[in-house]
Design a protein around this motif. Structure first.
Motif, PDB file in Angstrom:
ATOM      1  N   LEU A 189       0.832  -1.199   0.000  1.00 53.48           N
ATOM      2  CA  LEU A 189       0.000   0.000   0.000  1.00 53.48           C
ATOM      3  C   LEU A 189       0.863   1.244   0.000  1.00 53.48           C
ATOM      4  CD1 LEU A 189      -2.710  -1.052   2.585  1.00 53.48           C
ATOM      5  CD2 LEU A 189      -2.896  -1.014   0.102  1.00 53.48           C
ATOM      6  N   PRO A 190       0.490   2.303  -0.627  1.00 50.76           N
ATOM      7  CA  PRO A 190      -0.765   2.571  -1.303  1.00 50.76           C
ATOM      8  C   PRO A 190      -0.759   1.959  -2.705  1.00 50.76           C
ATOM      9  CG  PRO A 190       0.589   4.529  -1.425  1.00 50.76           C
ATOM     10  CD  PRO A 190       1.343   3.509  -0.595  1.00 50.76           C
ATOM     11  N   ALA A 191      -1.869   1.381  -3.056  1.00 47.71           N
ATOM     12  CA  ALA A 191      -2.026   0.795  -4.385  1.00 47.71           C
ATOM     13  C   ALA A 191      -2.498   1.876  -5.354  1.00 47.71           C
ATOM     14  CB  ALA A 191      -3.020  -0.347  -4.338  1.00 47.71           C
ATOM     15  N   LEU A 192      -2.105   1.744  -6.609  1.00 44.51           N
ATOM     16  CA  LEU A 192      -2.496   2.692  -7.649  1.00 44.51           C
ATOM     17  C   LEU A 192      -3.047   1.894  -8.821  1.00 44.51           C
ATOM     18  CD1 LEU A 192      -2.417   5.687  -8.597  1.00 44.51           C
ATOM     19  CD2 LEU A 192      -0.212   5.156  -9.626  1.00 44.51           C
ATOM     20  N   TYR A 193      -4.352   2.025  -9.065  1.00 44.87           N
ATOM     21  CA  TYR A 193      -5.039   1.271 -10.124  1.00 44.87           C
ATOM     22  C   TYR A 193      -4.824  -0.232  -9.975  1.00 44.87           C
ATOM     23  CZ  TYR A 193      -5.330   5.861 -12.267  1.00 44.87           C
ATOM     24  OH  TYR A 193      -5.565   7.185 -12.504  1.00 44.87           O
ATOM     25  N   GLY A 194      -4.801  -0.710  -8.759  1.00 42.47           N
ATOM     26  CA  GLY A 194      -4.635  -2.132  -8.492  1.00 42.47           C
ATOM     27  C   GLY A 194      -3.189  -2.595  -8.411  1.00 42.47           C
ATOM     28  N   PHE A 195      -2.241  -1.732  -8.751  1.00 43.78           N
ATOM     29  CA  PHE A 195      -0.825  -2.093  -8.661  1.00 43.78           C
ATOM     30  C   PHE A 195      -0.317  -1.789  -7.264  1.00 43.78           C
ATOM     31  CE2 PHE A 195      -1.084  -1.412 -13.260  1.00 43.78           C
ATOM     32  CZ  PHE A 195      -0.397  -2.532 -13.728  1.00 43.78           C
ATOM     33  N   PRO A 196       0.347  -2.746  -6.619  1.00 46.14           N
ATOM     34  CA  PRO A 196       0.943  -2.457  -5.313  1.00 46.14           C
ATOM     35  C   PRO A 196       2.032  -1.383  -5.438  1.00 46.14           C
ATOM     36  CG  PRO A 196       0.914  -4.816  -5.731  1.00 46.14           C
ATOM     37  CD  PRO A 196       0.521  -4.136  -6.998  1.00 46.14           C
ATOM     38  N   PHE A 197       2.280  -0.700  -4.342  1.00 48.91           N
ATOM     39  CA  PHE A 197       3.289   0.360  -4.319  1.00 48.91           C
ATOM     40  C   PHE A 197       4.634  -0.137  -4.822  1.00 48.91           C
ATOM     41  CE2 PHE A 197       6.454   2.942  -1.915  1.00 48.91           C
ATOM     42  CZ  PHE A 197       6.175   4.161  -2.506  1.00 48.91           C
ATOM     43  N   PHE A 198       4.998  -1.369  -4.508  1.00 44.92           N
ATOM     44  CA  PHE A 198       6.282  -1.928  -4.924  1.00 44.92           C
ATOM     45  C   PHE A 198       6.469  -1.827  -6.435  1.00 44.92           C
ATOM     46  CE2 PHE A 198       8.896  -5.557  -6.262  1.00 44.92           C
ATOM     47  CZ  PHE A 198      10.021  -5.346  -5.490  1.00 44.92           C
ATOM     48  N   TYR A 199       5.413  -2.119  -7.198  1.00 44.40           N
ATOM     49  CA  TYR A 199       5.530  -2.125  -8.652  1.00 44.40           C
ATOM     50  C   TYR A 199       5.425  -0.730  -9.262  1.00 44.40           C
ATOM     51  CZ  TYR A 199       5.182  -7.157  -8.364  1.00 44.40           C
ATOM     52  OH  TYR A 199       5.408  -8.456  -8.066  1.00 44.40           O
ATOM     53  N   TRP A 200       4.440   0.058  -8.831  1.00 49.59           N
ATOM     54  CA  TRP A 200       4.302   1.350  -9.487  1.00 49.59           C
ATOM     55  C   TRP A 200       5.414   2.311  -9.099  1.00 49.59           C
ATOM     56  CZ3 TRP A 200       3.537   5.894  -6.925  1.00 49.59           C
ATOM     57  CH2 TRP A 200       2.866   5.902  -5.711  1.00 49.59           C
ATOM     58  N   TYR A 201       6.021   2.115  -7.937  1.00 46.37           N
ATOM     59  CA  TYR A 201       7.180   2.938  -7.567  1.00 46.37           C
ATOM     60  C   TYR A 201       8.340   2.679  -8.525  1.00 46.37           C
ATOM     61  CZ  TYR A 201      11.030   4.877  -4.858  1.00 46.37           C
ATOM     62  OH  TYR A 201      12.114   5.601  -4.460  1.00 46.37           O
ATOM     63  N   GLN A 202       8.579   1.402  -8.827  1.00 46.03           N
ATOM     64  CA  GLN A 202       9.663   1.062  -9.751  1.00 46.03           C
ATOM     65  C   GLN A 202       9.357   1.538 -11.165  1.00 46.03           C
ATOM     66  OE1 GLN A 202      11.264  -2.952  -9.382  1.00 46.03           O
ATOM     67  NE2 GLN A 202      10.211  -3.092  -7.433  1.00 46.03           N
ATOM     68  N   LEU A 203       8.093   1.427 -11.574  1.00 42.18           N
ATOM     69  CA  LEU A 203       7.720   1.908 -12.909  1.00 42.18           C
ATOM     70  C   LEU A 203       7.841   3.426 -13.001  1.00 42.18           C
ATOM     71  CD1 LEU A 203       4.613  -0.334 -13.639  1.00 42.18           C
ATOM     72  CD2 LEU A 203       6.850  -0.448 -14.735  1.00 42.18           C
ATOM     73  N   LEU A 204       7.545   4.124 -11.951  1.00 39.74           N
ATOM     74  CA  LEU A 204       7.687   5.568 -11.926  1.00 39.74           C
ATOM     75  C   LEU A 204       9.158   5.991 -11.869  1.00 39.74           C
ATOM     76  CD1 LEU A 204       6.120   8.268 -11.769  1.00 39.74           C
ATOM     77  CD2 LEU A 204       6.258   8.061  -9.289  1.00 39.74           C
TER      78      LEU A 204
END
Length: 68
Positions: A36-51
């Motif tokens: 958490l926090p999730a963004l559009y169903g993606f866990p923070f772990f993944y969207w942080y790396q994508l960002l």
């Protein structure tokens, strides 16, 4: 014919310190190893790396333009 002196050795500029931001931000895994926090169903772990990818590219671009 006058001899030309070699250009002075370039020192690392202060702009290069900005390059540490994405390096440390992605190297320190406990900082973003959370669901958490999730963004559009993606866990923070993944969207942080994508960002981190476009942010790193932007920082590299800024340092490149500042030094050239």
């Amino acid at each position: 014919m006058p001899s030309q002196a070699p250009p002075p050795a370039s020192r690392a500029s202060a702009w290069r310190i900005l390059l540490l931001i994405p390096f440390i931000g992605t190297l320190w895994v406990p900082f973003y190893n959370h669901p958490l926090p999730a963004l559009y169903g993606f866990p923070f772990f993944y969207w942080y790396q994508l960002l981190a990818v476009p942010v790193s590219a932007l920082i590299i671009f800024i340092v490149y333009k500042a030094e050239s």
